[in-house]
Enzyme design. Sequence first.
Site, PDB file in Angstrom:
ATOM      1  N   THR A  33      -1.513   5.590   2.442  1.00 19.75           N
ATOM      2  CA  THR A  33      -2.774   4.853   2.394  1.00 19.75           C
ATOM      3  C   THR A  33      -2.850   3.927   3.593  1.00 19.75           C
ATOM      4  O   THR A  33      -1.886   3.235   3.913  1.00 19.75           O
ATOM      5  CB  THR A  33      -2.878   4.027   1.097  1.00 19.75           C
ATOM      6  OG1 THR A  33      -2.776   4.895  -0.027  1.00 19.75           O
ATOM      7  CG2 THR A  33      -4.204   3.284   1.024  1.00 19.75           C
TER       8      THR A  33
ATOM      9  N   ARG B 224      -5.350   7.036  -7.324  1.00 20.22           N
ATOM     10  CA  ARG B 224      -5.102   8.469  -7.161  1.00 20.22           C
ATOM     11  C   ARG B 224      -5.068   9.182  -8.518  1.00 20.22           C
ATOM     12  O   ARG B 224      -5.687  10.238  -8.707  1.00 20.22           O
ATOM     13  CB  ARG B 224      -3.787   8.670  -6.405  1.00 20.22           C
ATOM     14  CG  ARG B 224      -3.806   8.068  -5.018  1.00 20.22           C
ATOM     15  CD  ARG B 224      -2.412   7.933  -4.414  1.00 20.22           C
ATOM     16  NE  ARG B 224      -1.781   9.233  -4.191  1.00 20.22           N
ATOM     17  CZ  ARG B 224      -0.567   9.366  -3.666  1.00 20.22           C
ATOM     18  NH1 ARG B 224       0.137   8.292  -3.319  1.00 20.22           N
ATOM     19  NH2 ARG B 224      -0.058  10.573  -3.486  1.00 20.22           N
TER      20      ARG B 224
ATOM     21  N   LEU C  47       0.864  -1.172   0.000  1.00 18.84           N
ATOM     22  CA  LEU C  47       0.000   0.000   0.000  1.00 18.84           C
ATOM     23  C   LEU C  47       0.904   1.227   0.000  1.00 18.84           C
ATOM     24  O   LEU C  47       1.987   1.199   0.595  1.00 18.84           O
ATOM     25  CB  LEU C  47      -0.895   0.038   1.252  1.00 18.84           C
ATOM     26  CG  LEU C  47      -1.975  -1.038   1.385  1.00 18.84           C
ATOM     27  CD1 LEU C  47      -2.672  -0.906   2.740  1.00 18.84           C
ATOM     28  CD2 LEU C  47      -2.995  -0.952   0.258  1.00 18.84           C
ATOM     29  N   ASP C  48       0.464   2.304  -0.643  1.00 20.42           N
ATOM     30  CA  ASP C  48       1.219   3.553  -0.593  1.00 20.42           C
ATOM     31  C   ASP C  48       1.446   3.952   0.859  1.00 20.42           C
ATOM     32  O   ASP C  48       0.626   3.648   1.739  1.00 20.42           O
ATOM     33  CB  ASP C  48       0.450   4.681  -1.288  1.00 20.42           C
ATOM     34  CG  ASP C  48       0.405   4.528  -2.794  1.00 20.42           C
ATOM     35  OD1 ASP C  48       1.118   3.669  -3.330  1.00 20.42           O
ATOM     36  OD2 ASP C  48      -0.359   5.287  -3.430  1.00 20.42           O
ATOM     37  N   ARG C  49       2.516   4.683   1.097  1.00 17.81           N
ATOM     38  CA  ARG C  49       2.856   5.078   2.465  1.00 17.81           C
ATOM     39  C   ARG C  49       1.692   5.790   3.152  1.00 17.81           C
ATOM     40  O   ARG C  49       1.410   5.549   4.332  1.00 17.81           O
ATOM     41  CB  ARG C  49       4.085   5.998   2.452  1.00 17.81           C
ATOM     42  CG  ARG C  49       4.559   6.405   3.841  1.00 17.81           C
ATOM     43  CD  ARG C  49       5.837   7.226   3.763  1.00 17.81           C
ATOM     44  NE  ARG C  49       5.602   8.515   3.115  1.00 17.81           N
ATOM     45  CZ  ARG C  49       5.160   9.608   3.767  1.00 17.81           C
ATOM     46  NH1 ARG C  49       4.943   9.562   5.064  1.00 17.81           N
ATOM     47  NH2 ARG C  49       4.982  10.729   3.115  1.00 17.81           N
TER      48      ARG C  49
END
Length: 243
Positions: free
Chosen positions: A74, A176, A70-72
């Site tokens: 998120t 995004r 997961l993105d940092r």
Amino acid sequence: MKVPTPVQLSPEEVAFVRGLVLYEDAEILALNKPAGLSSQGGRGQVHTLDELLWAFAKPGKARPRLIHRLDRDTSGVILTAKTKPAAGLLGKALMARRFSKIYLAIVTPGAPEPKGGVIDLPLRRDEQGREAYMRVCAPDHPDAEPSRSRYRTLAAVPGAALLELDPETGRMHQLRVHLAAIDRPIAGDARYGGALVVNGHTAPRLMLHARALAFPHPAGGTKRLEAPPPADMADLIAKLGLG
């Protein structure tokens, strides 16, 4: 195979990551990742989630393996495998798109039109110094990667909406960039044009949460795991009247 050198964690770090556990059995471990924690490859002095997984390693054994990222910024459900066979099976299932991922996002400036549908726009990676971005591009661009995201509006007020998102592909920053491309960027997403203040309320970070994950369990059948939105996102949803 040589076991990687364990990362030395403080008692506080061990307690922190153990407090993130959503589900655990003999083969898998699922965590509710908070926003601000890198899955892997962080550049700072703080340990990444991958490194914090040493808190679950048995003596002389490897730590659980991350199956996806997961993105940092998120938050939400993230899955690891505790055994090599489980990692192999889950990795293959992920590549075969047998994982179902459901996200929640707060977007501005209101509900998309139409309120539900599919965003089918190819993406390409764009390196700018040490930073990486994803950009919408033409299908015939040499770096184009096919990318599809399903969305539906759960609630809307003037100026904001709460969406449920289902990425059919797994490109970096996909949700995004896709939402920004239809002029509904995610609140708090400064990188891709998201509003930092929504109807007078601050968006403290990227308002994107991995709410649910369904996947083939290594022991058979399908497992579904859910994580409620964290307090900061739940608070903004309530203040905006989207709950």
